[in-house]
Write an enzyme that holds these catalytic residues in place. Sequence first.
Site, PDB file in Angstrom:
ATOM      1  CE  LYS A   1      22.256  37.116  52.250  1.00  0.00           C
ATOM      2  NZ  LYS A   1      23.260  36.551  53.180  1.00  0.00           N
TER       3      LYS A   1
ATOM      4  CB  SER B   1      25.788  34.549  50.915  1.00  0.00           C
ATOM      5  OG  SER B   1      25.241  34.836  52.190  1.00  0.00           O
TER       6      SER B   1
ATOM      7  CB  SER C   1      27.125  35.674  54.577  1.00  0.00           C
ATOM      8  OG  SER C   1      27.481  34.570  53.808  1.00  0.00           O
TER       9      SER C   1
HETATM   10  N1  GLN Z   1      30.587  31.194  52.937  1.00  0.00           N
HETATM   11  C1  GLN Z   1      29.926  30.436  53.949  1.00  0.00           C
HETATM   12  C2  GLN Z   1      29.074  29.357  53.325  1.00  0.00           C
HETATM   13  O1  GLN Z   1      29.077  29.270  52.124  1.00  0.00           O
HETATM   14  C3  GLN Z   1      29.110  31.318  54.829  1.00  0.00           C
HETATM   15  C4  GLN Z   1      27.846  31.738  54.213  1.00  0.00           C
HETATM   16  C5  GLN Z   1      27.028  32.613  55.096  1.00  0.00           C
HETATM   17  O2  GLN Z   1      27.529  33.190  56.071  1.00  0.00           O
HETATM   18  N2  GLN Z   1      25.754  32.695  54.793  1.00  0.00           N
HETATM   19  O3  GLN Z   1      28.446  28.603  53.989  1.00  0.00           O
END
Ligand code: GLN
Length: 486
Positions: free
Chosen positions: A78, A153, A177
């Site tokens: 990532k 994400s 995410s």
């Molecule tokens: N969807 C969540 C956010 O937007 C979690 C994102 C993540 O785990 N990086 O904060």
Amino acid sequence: MNLHELTIHEAQDLLKTKEISAVELTRAVLDRIQAVEPLVDAYITVTEALALKQAAAADKIIGQNTARALTGIPIAVKDLICTRGVATTCASKILENFIPPYDATVMKKLTAAGAVMTGKVNMDEFAMGSSTENSGIKITKNPWDRSRVPGGSSGGSAAAVAANMCLGALGSDTGGSIRQPASHCGVVGVKPTYGRVSRFGLVAFASSLDQIGPLARDVTDAAILMQTISGHDAKDSTSIDTPVPDFRAALTGEVKGLKIGIPEQYHALEGISPDVLSSVKKAMDFYRDAGAELVDVSLPHSQYAVAAYYLIAPAEASSNLARYDGVKYGARDTGAASLIDMYKNTRSAGFGPEVQRRILLGTYALSAGYYDAYYKKASQIRTLIKKDFETAFSACDILLSPVTPTPAFNIGENIDDPLTMYLSDIFTLSANLAGIPGLSVPCGFSNEGLPVGLQLMGNYFEETTILNAAYAFEQATDFHCRRPQL
Ligand code: GLN
């Protein structure tokens, strides 16, 4: 079978017996990337030359019979994990040209284990999002249905694993995410206990919630990756010095007598899709038939998790992102007449709308007059959520729930509605607030043929228990074997 379709453990066996070479395997994965990247848009940077060099070195090591855990295995990373000499953009315009002078600890560990890096994969900008639509670079498509999001994400990581554009990947999970995109793409994703994996070199979003973890084609591969990246690191003050178990050896497939808690609030929620509910229900039946004991548990404060998370995460983000001021890293506006204007212009042009929204929310929640009303209250709720889990784990060994209320939604469907987007994290956020481990394992398909994941959460440092429970389920089903047609 095509080489790019192999699991990590299958590839390990073939490399060891020299039936295939690391260069052949890497070449096959790079060819696959070239063929399907225009359809999936999973990668931000493909490191072809580096991968082939690492693969050649791997073949030498294999020739000398000194192969290590991941020697010659192509892995995607990532794009918020620092890679020395390779751009690390966080899918943000503000870091588009940032080339880290050092490796994150997990990268050092991957390299030491002999892994081949295929490249850096797409994500929501600074990991803020649940669909990868917030990427400042491109929108990744769900390989199962390219009009749908891959989740986020870590959408690039999940899509790359599902589309056979790597054998495994690293992602990060701040509120879901890893688990949420794994669920939407039909792969396995693990969020380790907070402190299990070093965050050194992980670009910070919300430091008290962030954890790096693996995305893989099956539970065995996830266990192999967990083994490589786990462990204490003096460079991360929140890393915990506790023994790392043998994750793969823990995969016995035996769940007899395991106490599985069914959180009443997670199953009674309105708006869960019938496809998700019926797949999760079948998984519950499997465990009951396999001799596990299902017990009802309550997580009474879970209704406040979304609100608490969306105060704490933006608060930490607003502080962490203050460093991107045009002076120290990345992009800088060169036309401004004053220093203050330079800051303003750099940040306005460099950050996308969701990141700006979070910075504003977080700055507001932390400001003098509002700190007690918002940040302090949210922190108190966080403690209550943690206590809910402690109580639940006094009555059961693991918790079982859906990962997301619905299968992957359409690209564009929720992008103008941040609240609906935030609600898609309802089942995953609490594990981060409490710091416990959680995973997603494929447990079915919707009527439309979209993958559905099952979430298993465990007590602190009990990754082996949830991995083994997922493995037992995987042994009895073939959901993890199905791959999207591209
Ligand atoms: N969807 C969540 C956010 O937007 C979690 C994102 C993540 O785990 N990086 O904060």
